[in-house]
Write a protein that holds these residues in place. Structure first.
Motif, mmCIF file in Angstrom:
data_model
loop_
_atom_site.group_PDB
_atom_site.id
_atom_site.type_symbol
_atom_site.label_atom_id
_atom_site.label_comp_id
_atom_site.label_asym_id
_atom_site.label_seq_id
_atom_site.Cartn_x
_atom_site.Cartn_y
_atom_site.Cartn_z
ATOM 1 N N ALA A 534 0.829 -1.215 0.000
ATOM 2 C CA ALA A 534 0.000 0.000 0.000
ATOM 3 C C ALA A 534 0.857 1.256 0.000
ATOM 4 O O ALA A 534 0.496 2.274 -0.611
ATOM 5 N N SER A 535 2.008 1.202 0.664
ATOM 6 C CA SER A 535 2.838 2.404 0.799
ATOM 7 C C SER A 535 3.511 2.817 -0.503
ATOM 8 O O SER A 535 3.920 3.968 -0.653
ATOM 9 N N ILE A 536 3.674 1.866 -1.444
ATOM 10 C CA ILE A 536 4.361 2.201 -2.700
ATOM 11 C C ILE A 536 3.380 2.449 -3.833
ATOM 12 O O ILE A 536 3.789 2.618 -4.990
ATOM 13 N N THR A 537 2.093 2.438 -3.534
ATOM 14 C CA THR A 537 1.080 2.620 -4.560
ATOM 15 C C THR A 537 0.546 4.047 -4.489
ATOM 16 O O THR A 537 -0.130 4.412 -3.512
ATOM 17 N N ALA A 544 -0.260 11.140 5.925
ATOM 18 C CA ALA A 544 -0.627 9.767 6.300
ATOM 19 C C ALA A 544 0.530 8.805 6.069
ATOM 20 O O ALA A 544 0.795 7.904 6.872
ATOM 21 N N LEU A 545 1.236 8.988 4.950
ATOM 22 C CA LEU A 545 2.370 8.103 4.659
ATOM 23 C C LEU A 545 3.490 8.287 5.679
ATOM 24 O O LEU A 545 4.107 7.306 6.124
ATOM 25 N N LEU A 546 3.727 9.577 6.075
ATOM 26 C CA LEU A 546 4.767 9.820 7.071
ATOM 27 C C LEU A 546 4.443 9.168 8.404
ATOM 28 O O LEU A 546 5.343 8.756 9.137
ATOM 29 N N GLN A 547 3.154 9.030 8.727
ATOM 30 C CA GLN A 547 2.768 8.370 9.977
ATOM 31 C C GLN A 547 2.958 6.844 9.894
ATOM 32 O O GLN A 547 3.267 6.194 10.880
ATOM 33 N N GLN A 548 2.783 6.263 8.702
ATOM 34 C CA GLN A 548 2.874 4.800 8.548
ATOM 35 C C GLN A 548 4.316 4.313 8.390
ATOM 36 O O GLN A 548 4.658 3.213 8.822
ATOM 37 N N VAL A 549 5.147 5.142 7.744
ATOM 38 C CA VAL A 549 6.478 4.664 7.348
ATOM 39 C C VAL A 549 7.354 4.237 8.516
ATOM 40 O O VAL A 549 8.006 3.175 8.444
ATOM 41 N N PRO A 550 7.443 4.974 9.622
ATOM 42 C CA PRO A 550 8.348 4.511 10.699
ATOM 43 C C PRO A 550 8.022 3.104 11.215
ATOM 44 O O PRO A 550 8.927 2.272 11.373
ATOM 45 N N GLY A 551 6.760 2.835 11.475
ATOM 46 C CA GLY A 551 6.389 1.490 11.939
ATOM 47 C C GLY A 551 6.640 0.429 10.889
ATOM 48 O O GLY A 551 7.081 -0.689 11.190
ATOM 49 N N LEU A 552 6.366 0.793 9.610
ATOM 50 C CA LEU A 552 6.607 -0.154 8.519
ATOM 51 C C LEU A 552 8.093 -0.483 8.395
ATOM 52 O O LEU A 552 8.477 -1.656 8.267
ATOM 53 N N LEU A 553 8.930 0.552 8.434
ATOM 54 C CA LEU A 553 10.368 0.309 8.304
ATOM 55 C C LEU A 553 10.909 -0.538 9.440
ATOM 56 O O LEU A 553 11.757 -1.418 9.243
ATOM 57 N N LYS A 554 10.414 -0.272 10.674
ATOM 58 C CA LYS A 554 10.873 -1.077 11.823
ATOM 59 C C LYS A 554 10.463 -2.542 11.668
ATOM 60 O O LYS A 554 11.251 -3.464 11.913
ATOM 61 N N LEU A 575 17.133 1.891 0.483
ATOM 62 C CA LEU A 575 17.372 3.074 -0.337
ATOM 63 C C LEU A 575 16.368 3.151 -1.479
ATOM 64 O O LEU A 575 15.811 4.225 -1.784
ATOM 65 N N GLN A 576 16.124 2.013 -2.113
ATOM 66 C CA GLN A 576 15.144 1.969 -3.194
ATOM 67 C C GLN A 576 13.739 2.219 -2.663
ATOM 68 O O GLN A 576 12.918 2.889 -3.307
ATOM 69 N N LEU A 577 13.445 1.694 -1.465
ATOM 70 C CA LEU A 577 12.123 1.893 -0.882
ATOM 71 C C LEU A 577 11.883 3.374 -0.574
ATOM 72 O O LEU A 577 10.757 3.891 -0.735
ATOM 73 N N LEU A 580 10.785 5.003 -3.652
ATOM 74 C CA LEU A 580 9.404 4.638 -3.962
ATOM 75 C C LEU A 580 8.419 5.436 -3.124
ATOM 76 O O LEU A 580 7.357 5.864 -3.603
ATOM 77 N N HIS A 581 8.758 5.636 -1.857
ATOM 78 C CA HIS A 581 7.874 6.415 -0.987
ATOM 79 C C HIS A 581 7.820 7.873 -1.437
ATOM 80 O O HIS A 581 6.752 8.519 -1.417
ATOM 81 N N LEU A 582 8.966 8.415 -1.842
ATOM 82 C CA LEU A 582 8.979 9.792 -2.336
ATOM 83 C C LEU A 582 8.135 9.925 -3.600
ATOM 84 O O LEU A 582 7.384 10.901 -3.788
ATOM 85 N N ARG A 583 8.215 8.914 -4.473
ATOM 86 C CA ARG A 583 7.429 8.940 -5.706
ATOM 87 C C ARG A 583 5.942 8.844 -5.406
ATOM 88 O O ARG A 583 5.107 9.496 -6.032
ATOM 89 N N ALA A 584 5.613 7.985 -4.394
ATOM 90 C CA ALA A 584 4.203 7.842 -4.040
ATOM 91 C C ALA A 584 3.638 9.133 -3.468
ATOM 92 O O ALA A 584 2.476 9.484 -3.700
ATOM 93 N N CYS A 585 4.475 9.867 -2.716
ATOM 94 C CA CYS A 585 4.011 11.129 -2.132
ATOM 95 C C CYS A 585 3.834 12.195 -3.215
ATOM 96 O O CYS A 585 2.928 13.039 -3.151
ATOM 97 N N ALA A 586 4.729 12.164 -4.231
ATOM 98 C CA ALA A 586 4.663 13.185 -5.261
ATOM 99 C C ALA A 586 3.370 13.083 -6.058
ATOM 100 O O ALA A 586 2.697 14.076 -6.311
ATOM 101 N N ALA A 587 3.022 11.851 -6.441
ATOM 102 C CA ALA A 587 1.744 11.569 -7.110
ATOM 103 C C ALA A 587 1.465 12.550 -8.242
ATOM 104 O O ALA A 587 0.435 13.205 -8.317
ATOM 105 N N GLY A 588 2.446 12.740 -9.099
ATOM 106 C CA GLY A 588 2.229 13.575 -10.262
ATOM 107 C C GLY A 588 2.733 14.975 -10.103
ATOM 108 O O GLY A 588 2.838 15.713 -11.078
ATOM 109 N N ALA A 589 3.045 15.413 -8.864
ATOM 110 C CA ALA A 589 3.619 16.748 -8.668
ATOM 111 C C ALA A 589 5.083 16.713 -9.055
ATOM 112 O O ALA A 589 5.658 15.666 -9.368
ATOM 113 N N SER A 590 5.724 17.887 -9.011
ATOM 114 C CA SER A 590 7.153 17.931 -9.336
ATOM 115 C C SER A 590 7.941 17.135 -8.316
ATOM 116 O O SER A 590 7.795 17.321 -7.104
#
Length: 715
Positions: A534-537, A544-554, A575-577, A580-590
């Motif tokens: 879900a986090s890479i889609t 919301a992603l910033l709240q999920q990522v720390p627990g997911l990474l741990k 590093l690749q993940l 992916l998270h940065l790309r998911a957050c951008a969602a079409g923005a610059s």
């Protein structure tokens, strides 16, 4: 005796000891030493011959794998150093005799200043107990030997200076085995074996030494100590009642059974010595005379490899003719004795034709026809008491040997040799004392218990391995199904797919195998997988992603660490993940710097297979409705059922050791516990239908033979 490597034969060792400069030792003392050395060497050989079985039994009873490993390593070390311990023991023994009376042989065992550790205290306590038991049994004989040695040497000889004292012998054994790499527990076990196989018969050494010295005139006035021998006790039991004839027919139940069968046996009369029985004046010989004739024939029973031309009826007829000629009176067999001969003959005819038994075993058991016939003539209880030693011996031999493979060259294993020795012992020694069967039964049960325990341990290992394989297969299928549900048909980053298939699948497998599908660990691993996907889609709300990522990474780091994923691979994945998270957050923005680099993606279009699927050796096939009875027979088959598999290389006997319900597999092992084949229920039923496999009847042999004989008589 041939030399093997640098092993010196015992005779050479004794000669070497005899060449040691001993100007002060008389010839008598050298004779005492050499006779004792022979006895001690034999005791050590018995010790090492039984040490393997004892340590294997300890390993079998051990609950801890470390303890099992300890005993197995001790077995290996003992095999490697056995010869050196034997030689070291005798070398110390000879050296001690060379310095008899000059040193305190017990000093290194009893000096309190050296007994500091707990291990040394326990060892000393064990030796003290062993010495005390020997002195309580054979103290008088040892005391007399000490007095005679003192008179022979013409100088004082204290007890601790006697090289044949029990404490001194224990010291030789400990010194010879000082380089043995075993712990205290194993050393205490070896000391117990030393007591059982060496010190147990020490009275023989003392008795022979005293007898030799007394015969040479050394203190002949000393009264000999009473002999303590286990064989004496066994002989008293073996001799039985003074009048064996009093035991003939003493079992009322056996008499009643035989009387009820005699009517059925009547049509068979006249098969033995018919020409003599046709004469009305022929006199029956007594049962005692018949037993003597059978004892004579017993020594001419041919070996199994010789031509089978030994017919009991013909041999008896010839003996009766010879007796008639010598006595001048026509002789015949009494009716009751002839009925018994016919009944026992029917039993052995069944055994001869019983293909549930290996052919080699049937040939061996056929040689027991005359001994069993003599038992039946002496004791009708053979037919009424299931606990009769002769009956039990026959049943135990048949039960233990059912797994022999027919027609092979490797039949002469320990079990085969033991049965051969039992049969030969009965043919050589059995006269009218049924106690010999009881003695052989006890020995065979002890032997069978050791072998059965060894085989059961190997069977359990086979069973555990098969159950573990089935459980691993089930877990792998569950993980494959989960991954296919989550990934199949989706376009996902290659790095994520690779991590899930190669690493996270192992996290899921571990959770399923250790704690099960209903466990929290399994649910957490599945939830982490779902959160990762879900986090890479895109698109994502950044907050919301910033709240999920720390627990997911741990959770990801903990899981990957549990399966020991390479640290470099782990770092590269994260590093690749991050990209992916940065790309998911951008969602079409610059996109930020570095996030515009393309990432490889892949379409998961086919089912994910973690490994080559393990299928049963005989997969289920089409099963006809008419074979349902055979399928039910297979499904009811109990663990321990023996079967015979017919193939091009000859029949193979094996027994069911494991039933894996989750994958419908029946696993079979040979007599030693090694896996040899497996089937599904349906495929085994079809093999039974085609005659490729048959189920063996492993019921009690004597009972089956007797039932078959009675059924044949009633027809």
């Amino acid at each position: 005796m041939q030399k093997e490597g640098k092993v010196v034969p015992l005779a050479a060792a004794i000669d070497r000891g005899g060449r040691t400069p001993l100007p002060c030792l008389p010839v008598l003392l050298l004779q005492v030493r050499d006779k004792a050395a022979l006895q001690l060497r034999q005791g050590l050989q018995d010790l090492f011959a039984n040490a393997d079985d004892t340590l294997f039994e300890m390993a079998d009873k051990a609950f801890d794998r470390c303890d099992q490993h300890l005993y197995f390593e001790a077995m290996r070390d003992l095999r490697l150093k056995r010869k050196s311990i034997e030689r070291g023991f005798l070398d110390i023994f000879y050296d001690t005799f060379a310095r008899i009376g000059q040193v305190d042989l017990l000093a290194h065992l009893v000096e309190p200043g050296k007994l500091r550790s707990k291990a040394q205290l326990e060892r000393a306590a064990a030796i003290d107990g062993m010495v005390a038991r020997v002195l309580s049994r054979d103290g008088l004989a040892l005391q007399q030997l000490g007095l005679r040695l003192q008179a022979l040497l013409d100088r004082p000889l204290h007890e601790q200076h006697n090289p044949l004292g029990p404490a001194a012998l224990c010291g030789y054994f400990l010194d010879a085995g000082c380089n043995l790499g075993v712990g205290l527990r194993v050393k205490l076990i070896l000391l117990k074996l030393f007591e059982r196989y060496v010190l147990r018969d020490i009275d023989v050494i003392y008795g022979e030494a005293n007898q030799l010295l007394a015969a040479a005139g050394v203190l002949p006035e000393l009264q000999p100590a009473p002999r303590r021998r286990a064989e004496d006790r066994r002989m008293s039991v073996r001799r039985g009642p003074a009048n064996p004839g009093q035991e003939v027919g003493a079992d009322a139940a056996g008499q009643a059974f035989f009387a009820s069968v005699q009517t059925l046996l009547a049509p068979l009369r006249g098969q033995f010595a018919p020409r003599l029985q046709a004469v009305a004046a022929a006199q029956p010989i007594s049962t005692a005379d018949l037993l003597r004739l059978l004892s004579h024939l017993q020594h001419y029973v041919p070996a199994t490899h010789e031509a089978d031309d030994f017919e009991l009826d013909q041999q008896l007829e010839q003996l009766l003719l010879r007796v008639s000629v010598r006595s001048g009176t026509r002789r015949r067999i009494a009716v009751a004795d002839e009925d018994m001969i016919n009944l026992v003959g029917l039993l052995f005819a069944f055994i001869h034709d019983d293909d549930n038994l290996p052919a080699s075993l049937r040939a061996l058991l056929a040689r027991l026809h005359i001994p069993l016939l003599k038992v039946a003539l002496l004791d009708r209880g053979l037919f009424s008491r299931a606990s009769h030693p002769a009956r039990r011996l026959l049943n135990e031999i048949a039960g233990a040997a059912i797994g022999w493979e027919c027609g092979g060259e490797g039949l002469r294993d320990n079990l085969h040799l033991r049965v051969e020795r039992i049969v030969q012992r009965l043919l050589d020694d059995f006269a009218e004392d049924v106690g010999l069967f009881a003695e052989l039964l006890d020995d065979f049960l002890a032997f069978g218990q050791d072998e059965r325990r060894r085989n059961e341990l190997l069977e359990q290992r086979t069973r555990d391995a098969e159950e573990g394989r089935a459980r691993a297969l089930q877990a792998r299928q569950q993980v494959q199904q989960l991954l296919n549900q989550r990934l199949r048909g989706r376009v996902l980053p290659l790095v994520v797919v690779q991590m899930l298939v190669q690493a996270w699948s192992q996290v899921l497998l571990l959770a399923w195998l250790k704690q099960g599908e209903a466990s929290q660990a399994w649910r957490d691993a599945v939830q982490t997988l779902d959160l990762l996907l879900a986090s890479i889609t895109p698109p994502h709300e950044p907050q919301a992603l910033l709240q999920q990522v720390p627990g997911l990474l741990k959770a990801l780091r903990d899981g990957l660490a549990s399966v020991a994923l390479d640290s470099l691979a782990t770092r590269e994945f994260f590093l690749q993940l991050e990209r992916l998270h940065l790309r998911a957050c951008a969602a079409g923005a610059s996109q930020p710097d570095g996030a515009d680099q393309p990432l490889d993606e892949v379409l998961v279009g086919e089912d994910i297979v973690l490994a080559i699927a393990e299928e049963p050796a005989c997969a289920p096939r089409h099963f006809a409705d008419g074979q349902a009875a055979l399928l039910r027979q297979v499904q009811r088959m109990r663990i321990g059922t023996w079967i015979e598999v017919r193939d091009e290389e000859g029949p193979l006997r094996c027994k069911l050791v494991a039933r894996i319900d989750s994958s419908d597999r029946l696993v079979f092992a040979n007599r030693t516990g090694m896996k040899v084949c497996e089937w599904s229920s349906a495929s085994l039923a079809q093999a039974l239908h085609r005659g490729e496999v048959r189920v063996l009847d492993d019921g009690l042999l004597f009972e089956r033979a007797l039932a078959a004989a009675l059924d044949g008589l009633r027809l």
